[in-house]
Design a protein around this motif. Structure first.
Motif, PDB file in Angstrom:
ATOM      1  N   LEU A  25     -13.781  -8.454  77.340  1.00 32.73           N
ATOM      2  CA  LEU A  25     -15.026  -9.098  77.775  1.00 32.73           C
ATOM      3  C   LEU A  25     -15.675  -9.663  76.520  1.00 32.73           C
ATOM      4  CD1 LEU A  25     -17.399  -9.728  79.695  1.00 32.73           C
ATOM      5  CD2 LEU A  25     -18.251  -7.425  79.238  1.00 32.73           C
ATOM      6  N   ILE A  26     -15.908 -10.966  76.490  1.00 36.33           N
ATOM      7  CA  ILE A  26     -16.432 -11.576  75.275  1.00 36.33           C
ATOM      8  C   ILE A  26     -17.321 -12.777  75.618  1.00 36.33           C
ATOM      9  CG2 ILE A  26     -14.495 -13.165  74.956  1.00 36.33           C
ATOM     10  CD1 ILE A  26     -16.317 -11.183  72.166  1.00 36.33           C
ATOM     11  N   VAL A  27     -18.321 -12.979  74.776  1.00 34.80           N
ATOM     12  CA  VAL A  27     -19.182 -14.159  74.839  1.00 34.80           C
ATOM     13  C   VAL A  27     -19.210 -14.780  73.446  1.00 34.80           C
ATOM     14  CG1 VAL A  27     -21.535 -15.000  75.212  1.00 34.80           C
ATOM     15  CG2 VAL A  27     -20.613 -13.209  76.695  1.00 34.80           C
ATOM     16  N   ARG A  28     -19.093 -16.072  73.355  1.00 33.36           N
ATOM     17  CA  ARG A  28     -19.115 -16.744  72.057  1.00 33.36           C
ATOM     18  C   ARG A  28     -20.417 -16.456  71.308  1.00 33.36           C
ATOM     19  NH1 ARG A  28     -17.396 -22.955  73.051  1.00 33.36           N
ATOM     20  NH2 ARG A  28     -18.768 -23.107  71.215  1.00 33.36           N
ATOM     21  N   ASP A  29     -20.315 -16.368  69.997  1.00 31.17           N
ATOM     22  CA  ASP A  29     -21.462 -15.993  69.159  1.00 31.17           C
ATOM     23  C   ASP A  29     -22.707 -16.818  69.444  1.00 31.17           C
ATOM     24  OD1 ASP A  29     -19.789 -14.191  68.005  1.00 31.17           O
ATOM     25  OD2 ASP A  29     -19.602 -15.217  66.080  1.00 31.17           O
ATOM     26  N   ASP A  30     -22.541 -18.135  69.554  1.00 32.64           N
ATOM     27  CA  ASP A  30     -23.698 -19.021  69.692  1.00 32.64           C
ATOM     28  C   ASP A  30     -24.299 -19.026  71.090  1.00 32.64           C
ATOM     29  OD1 ASP A  30     -21.203 -20.078  70.256  1.00 32.64           O
ATOM     30  OD2 ASP A  30     -21.778 -22.150  69.836  1.00 32.64           O
ATOM     31  N   TYR A  31     -23.736 -18.225  72.001  1.00 34.89           N
ATOM     32  CA  TYR A  31     -24.293 -18.140  73.350  1.00 34.89           C
ATOM     33  C   TYR A  31     -24.739 -16.722  73.689  1.00 34.89           C
ATOM     34  CZ  TYR A  31     -22.767 -22.897  74.231  1.00 34.89           C
ATOM     35  OH  TYR A  31     -22.614 -24.257  74.182  1.00 34.89           O
ATOM     36  N   ARG A  32     -24.785 -15.868  72.682  1.00 35.16           N
ATOM     37  CA  ARG A  32     -25.231 -14.501  72.921  1.00 35.16           C
ATOM     38  C   ARG A  32     -26.756 -14.447  72.996  1.00 35.16           C
ATOM     39  NH1 ARG A  32     -20.718 -11.333  69.139  1.00 35.16           N
ATOM     40  NH2 ARG A  32     -18.952 -12.073  70.377  1.00 35.16           N
ATOM     41  N   GLY A  33     -27.275 -13.357  73.564  1.00 34.85           N
ATOM     42  CA  GLY A  33     -28.717 -13.230  73.717  1.00 34.85           C
ATOM     43  C   GLY A  33     -29.220 -13.664  75.069  1.00 34.85           C
ATOM     44  N   HIS A  34     -28.311 -14.105  75.955  1.00 30.67           N
ATOM     45  CA  HIS A  34     -28.696 -14.548  77.298  1.00 30.67           C
ATOM     46  C   HIS A  34     -28.251 -13.559  78.376  1.00 30.67           C
ATOM     47  CE1 HIS A  34     -29.862 -18.492  75.722  1.00 30.67           C
ATOM     48  NE2 HIS A  34     -28.737 -18.494  75.028  1.00 30.67           N
ATOM     49  N   LYS A  35     -27.814 -12.353  77.934  1.00 24.09           N
ATOM     50  CA  LYS A  35     -27.340 -11.322  78.857  1.00 24.09           C
ATOM     51  C   LYS A  35     -26.169 -11.797  79.710  1.00 24.09           C
ATOM     52  CE  LYS A  35     -31.732  -8.823  79.058  1.00 24.09           C
ATOM     53  NZ  LYS A  35     -32.791  -8.239  79.893  1.00 24.09           N
ATOM     54  N   LEU A  36     -25.323 -12.664  79.115  1.00 25.39           N
ATOM     55  CA  LEU A  36     -24.169 -13.178  79.844  1.00 25.39           C
ATOM     56  C   LEU A  36     -23.141 -12.086  80.112  1.00 25.39           C
ATOM     57  CD1 LEU A  36     -23.664 -16.628  78.055  1.00 25.39           C
ATOM     58  CD2 LEU A  36     -24.933 -16.115  80.146  1.00 25.39           C
ATOM     59  N   GLY A  37     -23.028 -11.130  79.173  1.00 26.90           N
ATOM     60  CA  GLY A  37     -22.101 -10.022  79.383  1.00 26.90           C
ATOM     61  C   GLY A  37     -22.433  -9.241  80.628  1.00 26.90           C
ATOM     62  N   SER A  38     -23.725  -8.938  80.806  1.00 22.84           N
ATOM     63  CA  SER A  38     -24.158  -8.205  82.001  1.00 22.84           C
ATOM     64  C   SER A  38     -23.898  -9.011  83.265  1.00 22.84           C
ATOM     65  CB  SER A  38     -25.656  -7.869  81.897  1.00 22.84           C
ATOM     66  OG  SER A  38     -25.896  -7.006  80.812  1.00 22.84           O
ATOM     67  N   ARG A  39     -24.099 -10.319  83.188  1.00 23.09           N
ATOM     68  CA  ARG A  39     -23.852 -11.184  84.346  1.00 23.09           C
ATOM     69  C   ARG A  39     -22.365 -11.195  84.704  1.00 23.09           C
ATOM     70  NH1 ARG A  39     -27.761 -14.044  87.585  1.00 23.09           N
ATOM     71  NH2 ARG A  39     -29.665 -14.194  86.382  1.00 23.09           N
ATOM     72  N   ILE A  40     -21.525 -11.288  83.678  1.00 18.04           N
ATOM     73  CA  ILE A  40     -20.080 -11.302  83.924  1.00 18.04           C
ATOM     74  C   ILE A  40     -19.641  -9.976  84.552  1.00 18.04           C
ATOM     75  CG2 ILE A  40     -17.802 -11.400  82.842  1.00 18.04           C
ATOM     76  CD1 ILE A  40     -19.084 -13.283  80.727  1.00 18.04           C
ATOM     77  N   LEU A  41     -20.178  -8.861  84.033  1.00 17.78           N
ATOM     78  CA  LEU A  41     -19.848  -7.559  84.605  1.00 17.78           C
ATOM     79  C   LEU A  41     -20.294  -7.466  86.059  1.00 17.78           C
ATOM     80  CD1 LEU A  41     -20.727  -5.143  81.658  1.00 17.78           C
ATOM     81  CD2 LEU A  41     -18.457  -5.550  82.624  1.00 17.78           C
ATOM     82  N   ALA A  42     -21.500  -7.971  86.344  1.00 18.57           N
ATOM     83  CA  ALA A  42     -22.017  -7.930  87.719  1.00 18.57           C
ATOM     84  C   ALA A  42     -21.152  -8.756  88.663  1.00 18.57           C
ATOM     85  CB  ALA A  42     -23.460  -8.426  87.748  1.00 18.57           C
ATOM     86  N   ALA A  43     -20.543  -9.827  88.126  1.00 19.60           N
ATOM     87  CA  ALA A  43     -19.713 -10.698  88.959  1.00 19.60           C
ATOM     88  C   ALA A  43     -18.412 -10.023  89.384  1.00 19.60           C
ATOM     89  CB  ALA A  43     -19.403 -11.991  88.212  1.00 19.60           C
ATOM     90  N   ARG A  44     -18.105  -8.884  88.776  1.00 24.89           N
ATOM     91  CA  ARG A  44     -16.906  -8.160  89.220  1.00 24.89           C
ATOM     92  C   ARG A  44     -17.031  -7.702  90.672  1.00 24.89           C
ATOM     93  NH1 ARG A  44     -14.752  -3.877  84.738  1.00 24.89           N
ATOM     94  NH2 ARG A  44     -14.933  -5.160  82.862  1.00 24.89           N
TER      95      ARG A  44
END
Length: 335
Positions: A25-44
């Motif tokens: 599970l990864i988000v590019r450095d310049d797009y971090r801080g938007h809680k995208l990881g949590s969103r991706i996990l929720a999409a499971r």
């Protein structure tokens, strides 16, 4: 990863023959801080359910991913340190402080949900107490913010509504708590229209590790939270009840225009079938106001500790030095 899953088999733990597993599970450095990881996990969740899979499991290796997973409703099922891996002959530093978690979904949301815990009819009105479905979480948060924060004694005294940092932090606390899918929701139904009118934020709590483990931020919320920690430190409900897990709750509320129907007592009573369905034998809550304390007593709760606002003030917390106003730690056994 193989070692941690051998130590605690997620298939056996969840009682499933198929799981959604993940590695990477990864988000590019310049797009971090938007809680995208949590969103991706929720999409499971919708991905799983579209394939007839009821749960997911992942080995989470870093603090950031572990926090993100917890916010998305994952439970730490097994924890091992790098030192333990090194002791198994693997090439890792002998570090006890750096840990790896096996995370699994706490509770499945399948075709049996939402489960109804109580229902009754009065005249042309139907009342239902059931699991809080994910689609009603925002409505539930609105009720908590609009009604609970203005009515609950400690929050009102601490002016929590006037503290933006505290408001954001307690909202996140509730949101993560809801991800366990253990919250009770009370609905009113008239002419086929169903309205959320009250609720109780409930979580499965362990004596070893409290849930949710989120940072408490904001002066007002810290003031409220420390009061609850203080009374439970003074009389540990786990030790008192002889249990390792309990149904804990923070946030029992009924909308103003639906009060007078004893819905609070009904919601409290619904904790029993909810708890027993999860193998929990008891519940514990800090009740802070006279009305909720009376309602809890009528519902069979026992007071195990009483602390005055003066005692809280003497502990350095920001409360008036009032001996007559008290908070109560109350418990109820179901077995």
């Amino acid at each position: 990863m193989e070692y941690i899953e051998t130590k605690c088999d997620p298939f056996k733990y969840l009682g499933e023959t198929k799981l959604l597993h993940a590695l990477g599970l990864i988000v590019r450095d310049d797009y971090r801080g938007h809680k995208l990881g949590s969103r991706i996990l929720a999409a499971r969740k919708p991905l799983c359910l579209s394939q007839g899979i009821n749960a997911t499991a992942t080995v989470l290796t870093g603090p950031a991913s572990q926090i993100s997973a917890e916010r998305s409703g994952f439970e730490k099922n097994c924890v091992i340190s790098l030192k333990e891996l090194a002791d198994q002959g693997l090439n890792y530093p002998s570090d006890e402080n750096w840990v790896t978690n096996l995370g699994v979904m706490v509770k499945k949301w399948d075709s049996s949900c939402p489960r109804v815990w109580d229902s009754w009819e009065v005249d042309d009105t139907k009342w239902t107490i059931q699991d809080l479905p994910p689609e009603d979480e925002n409505a539930a948060l609105d009720i908590l913010i609009k009604y609970f924060l203005k009515d609950e004694v400690l929050c009102r005294i601490s002016n929590l509504l006037e503290d933006p940092v505290s408001l954001q932090s307690i909202t996140e606390f509730w949101r993560i708590s809801m991800s366990q899918r253990m919250c009770l929701a009370c609905y009113n139904e008239v002419d086929g229209k169903k309205t959320l009118v009250g609720m109780n934020v409930c979580v499965v709590d362990s004596a070893e590790e409290r849930f949710p483990t989120i940072e408490i931020e904001g002066d007002a919320w810290i003031n409220v939270y420390k009061a609850m920690v203080y009374i439970e430190t003074k009389c540990d409900p786990f030790k008192y009840l002889g249990e390792t897990k309990l149904l804990h709750a923070l946030g029992l509320i009924v909308k103003d225009d639906y009060r007078g129907h004893k819905l609070g007592s009904r919601i409290l009573a619904a904790r029993k079938p909810l708890a027993l369905s999860q193998g929990l034998n008891a519940t514990a809550t800090v009740f802070t106001g006279p009305a909720s304390q009376i309602s809890a007593e009528r519902s069979g709760f026992e007071t195990i500790c009483v602390v005055s606002l003066k005692e809280l003030a003497d502990q350095g917390l920001n409360y008036p030095s009032d001996e007559n106003r008290v908070i109560k730690l109350m418990v109820k056994r179901f077995k």
